[in-house]
Design an enzyme around this catalytic site. Structure first.
Site, PDB file in Angstrom:
ATOM      1  N   GLY A  32       0.859  -1.183  -0.008  1.00  0.00           N
ATOM      2  CA  GLY A  32       0.119  -0.063  -0.014  1.00  0.00           C
ATOM      3  C   GLY A  32       0.786   1.266   0.051  1.00  0.00           C
ATOM      4  O   GLY A  32       1.905   1.279   0.781  1.00  0.00           O
ATOM      5  N   TYR A 103      -7.685  -6.389  -6.936  1.00  0.00           N
ATOM      6  CA  TYR A 103      -9.086  -7.076  -6.402  1.00  0.00           C
ATOM      7  C   TYR A 103      -9.262  -6.266  -4.942  1.00  0.00           C
ATOM      8  O   TYR A 103      -9.253  -6.925  -4.086  1.00  0.00           O
ATOM      9  CB  TYR A 103      -8.794  -8.627  -5.984  1.00  0.00           C
ATOM     10  CG  TYR A 103      -8.331  -9.354  -7.402  1.00  0.00           C
ATOM     11  CD1 TYR A 103      -7.078  -9.419  -7.700  1.00  0.00           C
ATOM     12  CD2 TYR A 103      -9.340 -10.165  -7.910  1.00  0.00           C
ATOM     13  CE1 TYR A 103      -6.943 -10.192  -8.860  1.00  0.00           C
ATOM     14  CE2 TYR A 103      -9.191 -10.686  -9.158  1.00  0.00           C
ATOM     15  CZ  TYR A 103      -7.907 -10.791  -9.686  1.00  0.00           C
ATOM     16  OH  TYR A 103      -7.464 -11.419 -10.833  1.00  0.00           O
ATOM     17  N   GLY A 213      12.374   9.652 -11.652  1.00  0.00           N
ATOM     18  CA  GLY A 213      12.635   8.092 -11.888  1.00  0.00           C
ATOM     19  C   GLY A 213      14.133   7.942 -11.583  1.00  0.00           C
ATOM     20  O   GLY A 213      14.834   8.565 -10.664  1.00  0.00           O
ATOM     21  N   GLY A 216      16.910  11.116 -10.698  1.00  0.00           N
ATOM     22  CA  GLY A 216      16.816  11.820  -9.380  1.00  0.00           C
ATOM     23  C   GLY A 216      15.669  12.485  -9.113  1.00  0.00           C
ATOM     24  O   GLY A 216      14.630  12.044  -9.688  1.00  0.00           O
ATOM     25  N   ALA A 217      15.758  13.677  -8.517  1.00  0.00           N
ATOM     26  CA  ALA A 217      14.557  14.376  -8.082  1.00  0.00           C
ATOM     27  C   ALA A 217      14.886  15.908  -8.016  1.00  0.00           C
ATOM     28  O   ALA A 217      16.169  16.280  -7.921  1.00  0.00           O
ATOM     29  CB  ALA A 217      13.887  13.828  -6.891  1.00  0.00           C
ATOM     30  N   ALA A 241       9.545   2.194  -5.330  1.00  0.00           N
ATOM     31  CA  ALA A 241      10.711   3.389  -5.274  1.00  0.00           C
ATOM     32  C   ALA A 241      10.210   4.759  -4.881  1.00  0.00           C
ATOM     33  O   ALA A 241      10.865   5.510  -4.271  1.00  0.00           O
ATOM     34  CB  ALA A 241      11.510   3.324  -6.635  1.00  0.00           C
ATOM     35  N   ASP A 243       7.272   5.652  -3.143  1.00  0.00           N
ATOM     36  CA  ASP A 243       7.067   5.666  -1.767  1.00  0.00           C
ATOM     37  C   ASP A 243       8.439   5.877  -0.960  1.00  0.00           C
ATOM     38  O   ASP A 243       8.407   6.631   0.016  1.00  0.00           O
ATOM     39  CB  ASP A 243       6.274   4.524  -1.326  1.00  0.00           C
ATOM     40  CG  ASP A 243       4.993   4.465  -2.197  1.00  0.00           C
ATOM     41  OD1 ASP A 243       4.516   5.185  -2.752  1.00  0.00           O
ATOM     42  OD2 ASP A 243       4.576   3.099  -2.470  1.00  0.00           O
ATOM     43  N   ASN A 267      16.252  10.116  -2.412  1.00  0.00           N
ATOM     44  CA  ASN A 267      17.204   9.364  -3.419  1.00  0.00           C
ATOM     45  C   ASN A 267      17.914   7.993  -2.793  1.00  0.00           C
ATOM     46  O   ASN A 267      17.715   6.947  -3.531  1.00  0.00           O
ATOM     47  CB  ASN A 267      18.215  10.168  -4.139  1.00  0.00           C
ATOM     48  CG  ASN A 267      17.457  11.100  -5.214  1.00  0.00           C
ATOM     49  OD1 ASN A 267      16.214  11.057  -5.587  1.00  0.00           O
ATOM     50  ND2 ASN A 267      18.209  12.357  -5.610  1.00  0.00           N
TER      51      ASN A 267
HETATM   52  O1  KDG Z   1       3.857   2.314  -5.202  1.00  0.00           O
HETATM   53  C1  KDG Z   1       3.667   1.301  -4.781  1.00  0.00           C
HETATM   54  C2  KDG Z   1       2.263   1.107  -4.625  1.00  0.00           C
HETATM   55  O2  KDG Z   1       1.621   1.698  -5.358  1.00  0.00           O
HETATM   56  C3  KDG Z   1       1.767  -0.408  -4.207  1.00  0.00           C
HETATM   57  O3  KDG Z   1       2.336  -0.822  -3.159  1.00  0.00           O
HETATM   58  C4  KDG Z   1       0.343  -0.585  -4.307  1.00  0.00           C
HETATM   59  O4  KDG Z   1      -0.491   1.229  -3.022  1.00  0.00           O
HETATM   60  C5  KDG Z   1      -0.567   0.579  -4.275  1.00  0.00           C
HETATM   61  C6  KDG Z   1      -1.595   0.827  -5.310  1.00  0.00           C
HETATM   62  O5  KDG Z   1      -2.915   1.301  -4.675  1.00  0.00           O
HETATM   63  O6  KDG Z   1      -1.096   0.878  -6.233  1.00  0.00           O
END
Ligand code: KDG
Length: 301
Positions: A32, A103, A213, A216-217, A241, A243, A267
């Site tokens: 998540g 799902y 990506g 960098g940032a 990555a 998150d 990073n």
């Molecule tokens: O960034 C990775 C998340 O996107 C993944 O763990 C799943 O939270 C998620 C989603 O809702 O796509």
């Protein structure tokens, strides 16, 4: 004292060894976006609370047990007997391209409500409230919960951070723009990848962090910009990555570091996420962060 409050849906996650249509083995864990950030921050020593809803089922227990084991506070999280915990399936199609199947329609996590957010605030005002653009796509009540979190954060003097995290399997870019733009009025830190910036449109968020990506940032704040290159690591799995970057960025912000140093810690944490399989399993502690200064191929004895 709560450093960060975050909220959203955390699901049971199956990661297959190959294409799902062929069957075979899959590893079960949890995923998540917001709880990935929460785990990243907790590993760096911050006090983090996650709120969300899980089903009264085994996968819900796995979600709660995993977050508890990672020192994420789940006191405000709710268990509902009315719906099942959602699932996400990760199917690696190439070494660095992963397909995601959800799902989660009508899942327990999508039942997140304003009350869940109020209960979390009642346990303590956080220094940072962190939300993502995934949660508002889940349901009307989840959108109301995100709006409430932003409003309560603003009223209480918390820093409010929002990561656009656009998910095309949940809604269109136009729907995301229409829903997320009004929220930005009360956001202090906006985080987006280059391709998500158009969703945010014109706004007056004072701190805008753009993820590039592998390049960098950059953070734009106080009429200035600071950029930092990504670390060069061997890619094991890029999911999570973004998150991880957010966890590092917010950690440095909590530590009072300057914008350039925030991007650098973002990073560094992202490099660990990319270099290890799974969304959050490889996220670093503070001691681990120093490993990036070693030469590739080193063994620490
Ligand atoms: O960034 C990775 C998340 O996107 C993944 O763990 C799943 O939270 C998620 C989603 O809702 O796509």
């Amino acid at each position: 004292m709560t450093d960060v409050l975050t909220l959203g849906e955390t699901m049971g996650a199956f990661r297959a060894a190959g294409p799902f249509r062929l069957g075979g083995t899959a590893e079960l864990t949890v995923a998540g976006a917001e709880s990935n950030v929460a785990i990243g921050l907790a590993r760096l020593g911050h006090a983090v609370r996650w709120t969300g809803v899980t089903g009264a089922d085994e996968i819900g227990s796995l979600v709660r047990r995993t977050l508890l084991a990672e020192q994420v506070d789940v006191q405000a999280a709710r268990i509902t007997p009315d719906a099942s915990t959602g699932l996400i399936l990760f199917e690696p199609r190439t070494a660095d391209i992963t397909r995601v199947l959800y799902y989660r329609r009508g899942s327990a996590g999508s039942r997140l409500s304003v009350e869940d957010v109020r209960r979390a605030f009642d346990l303590g005002v956080p220094r940072i409230v962190h939300v993502t653009g995934i949660t508002p796509a889940l349901s009307e009540s989840a959108l109301a919960a995100v709006t409430e979190a932003i409003d309560l954060g603003r009223q209480a003097g918390s820093t409010v951070s929002l990561d656009v995290n656009f998910r095309s399997k949940l809604w269109t870019a136009a729907q995301a723009a229409e829903t997320l733009r009004p929220l930005l009025e009360n956001v202090d830190v906006l985080i987006a990848s280059d391709d998500e910036l158009p969703i945010a449109g014109d706004h007056e968020v004072p701190e805008v962090v753009v993820k590039h990506g592998a390049d960098g940032a950059t953070v734009h704040a106080q009429s200035r910009s600071w950029s930092a290159e990504a670390h060069r690591v061997t890619v094991a799995d890029t999911t999570g990555a973004g998150d991880a970057f957010v966890a590092g960025y917010l950690s440095a912000r909590l530590d009072g570091l300057e914008p350039g140093d925030r991007v650098r810690r973002g990073n560094a944490v992202a490099a660990f996420a990319v270099a290890t399989p799974g969304d959050w399993q490889g996220l670093p502690t503070r001691t681990d962060l120093e490993l990036l200064d070693l030469q590739a191929g080193s063994t620490v004895r």
